[in-house]
Design a protein around this motif. Structure first.
Motif, short mmCIF file in Angstrom:
data_model
loop_
_atom_site.label_atom_id
_atom_site.label_comp_id
_atom_site.label_asym_id
_atom_site.label_seq_id
_atom_site.Cartn_x
_atom_site.Cartn_y
_atom_site.Cartn_z
N LYS A 61 0.83 -1.21 0.00
CA LYS A 61 0.00 0.00 0.00
C LYS A 61 0.87 1.26 0.00
O LYS A 61 0.58 2.22 -0.72
N ARG A 62 1.93 1.23 0.81
CA ARG A 62 2.82 2.40 0.85
C ARG A 62 3.52 2.60 -0.49
O ARG A 62 3.64 3.73 -0.96
N ARG A 63 3.95 1.51 -1.13
CA ARG A 63 4.62 1.64 -2.43
C ARG A 63 3.66 2.19 -3.48
O ARG A 63 4.05 3.02 -4.31
N THR A 64 2.41 1.74 -3.44
CA THR A 64 1.42 2.25 -4.40
C THR A 64 1.17 3.73 -4.17
O THR A 64 1.13 4.52 -5.13
N ARG A 65 1.01 4.12 -2.92
CA ARG A 65 0.78 5.54 -2.62
C ARG A 65 1.97 6.39 -3.05
O ARG A 65 1.80 7.45 -3.67
N ASP A 66 3.17 5.93 -2.73
CA ASP A 66 4.37 6.68 -3.11
C ASP A 66 4.49 6.79 -4.62
O ASP A 66 4.88 7.84 -5.15
N ALA A 67 4.15 5.71 -5.34
CA ALA A 67 4.23 5.74 -6.81
C ALA A 67 3.22 6.72 -7.38
O ALA A 67 3.52 7.47 -8.33
N LEU A 68 2.01 6.74 -6.83
CA LEU A 68 0.99 7.69 -7.29
C LEU A 68 1.43 9.12 -7.00
O LEU A 68 1.25 10.02 -7.85
N LEU A 69 1.99 9.35 -5.83
CA LEU A 69 2.44 10.69 -5.47
C LEU A 69 3.58 11.14 -6.38
O LEU A 69 3.58 12.28 -6.86
N HIS A 70 4.52 10.26 -6.64
CA HIS A 70 5.64 10.59 -7.53
C HIS A 70 5.11 10.91 -8.92
O HIS A 70 5.52 11.91 -9.54
N ALA A 71 4.19 10.11 -9.42
CA ALA A 71 3.63 10.36 -10.76
C ALA A 71 2.87 11.68 -10.80
O ALA A 71 2.96 12.44 -11.77
N ALA A 72 2.11 11.97 -9.74
CA ALA A 72 1.33 13.20 -9.69
C ALA A 72 2.25 14.43 -9.74
O ALA A 72 2.04 15.34 -10.55
N LEU A 73 3.28 14.45 -8.89
CA LEU A 73 4.17 15.60 -8.86
C LEU A 73 4.96 15.72 -10.16
O LEU A 73 5.23 16.83 -10.63
N ASP A 74 5.33 14.59 -10.73
CA ASP A 74 6.04 14.61 -12.01
C ASP A 74 5.18 15.26 -13.09
O ASP A 74 5.65 16.11 -13.85
N LEU A 75 3.90 14.89 -13.13
CA LEU A 75 3.00 15.47 -14.12
C LEU A 75 2.68 16.94 -13.80
O LEU A 75 2.64 17.78 -14.70
N PHE A 76 2.45 17.25 -12.54
CA PHE A 76 2.16 18.63 -12.16
C PHE A 76 3.30 19.56 -12.56
O PHE A 76 3.07 20.68 -13.03
N THR A 77 4.54 19.11 -12.33
CA THR A 77 5.70 19.98 -12.58
C THR A 77 6.11 19.99 -14.05
O THR A 77 6.81 20.91 -14.48
#
Length: 208
Positions: free
Chosen positions: A9-25
């Protein structure tokens, strides 16, 4: 000890967060959809919403970690330090150790790039200011407890935190519009701006 399910669950959340910030920036907050974030991690939109209420929560998730890191640093400052000095040292030293707090989630460079996105996106900037009010109240109460004063009758904790918060916001705005988006640059600018704060709130508040 963290279970296998919790690690997944933590890995999935971290992956989603990384993808979100990558796309936002890279393409902008408003231009990014939840579907794009989920697709980048190869999960469903429903899975995204298991971890985040929406894009805004994802946009500020790493800031929440960094803010907790700062609050902890204030709490751990030597009790003999005057309040402003405790805040000053906590934020300056915090910039030196922020990578330790967030490196397991995203690179510090990505976290820093989100500052520029927040400053340039009206909806995020409004949310940031709203969140700042809540964070400042928590910090004022922490200072009052630390100094042995009553936050409801002594105005200094809220006044100092308001001044400190304003300096940090002005610093962030100036830094995000500059070309140097390094940790060293924002730390140096923070130090310079905090040195401009006048003497009224600088000294010790204690009567002993």
């Amino acid at each position: 000890m963290e279970s296998l399910r919790e690690r997944k669950k933590r890995r999935t959340r971290d992956a989603l967060l990384h993808a979100a910030l990558d796309l936002f920036t890279s393409q902008g907050y408003e231009q990014t959809t939840v579907d794009e974030i989920a697709d980048a991690v190869e999960v469903s939109q429903r899975t995204f919403f298991r971890y985040f209420a929406g894009k805004e929560e994802a946009a500020f998730a790493v800031q929440v970690i960094a803010e907790a890191h700062f609050i902890r640093a204030v709490r751990e400052r030597p009790p003999c330090e005057p309040p402003l000095e405790a805040l000053r040292q906590a934020v300056l030293e915090g910039w030196g150790t922020v990578n330790e707090a967030i490196a397991s989630v995203v690179p510090v460079e990505m976290y820093l790039r989100m500052f520029r996105v927040i400053e340039s996106t009206p909806t995020l900037l409004a949310a940031h200011l709203r969140r700042s009010v809540e964070a400042e109240e928590a910090l004022a109460r922490l200072l009052a407890e630390r100094e042995g004063v009553d936050v409801e009758t002594d105005p200094r904790p809220r006044l100092l935190v308001a001044v400190f918060g304003a300096v940090i916001r002005v610093t962030g705005r100036a830094w995000s519009s500059d070309g140097d988006l390094s940790v060293a640059a924002i730390r140096d600018l923070t130090r310079t701006y905090l040195d401009l704060v006048g003497p009224e709130l600088i000294g010790s508040w204690r009567q002993d």
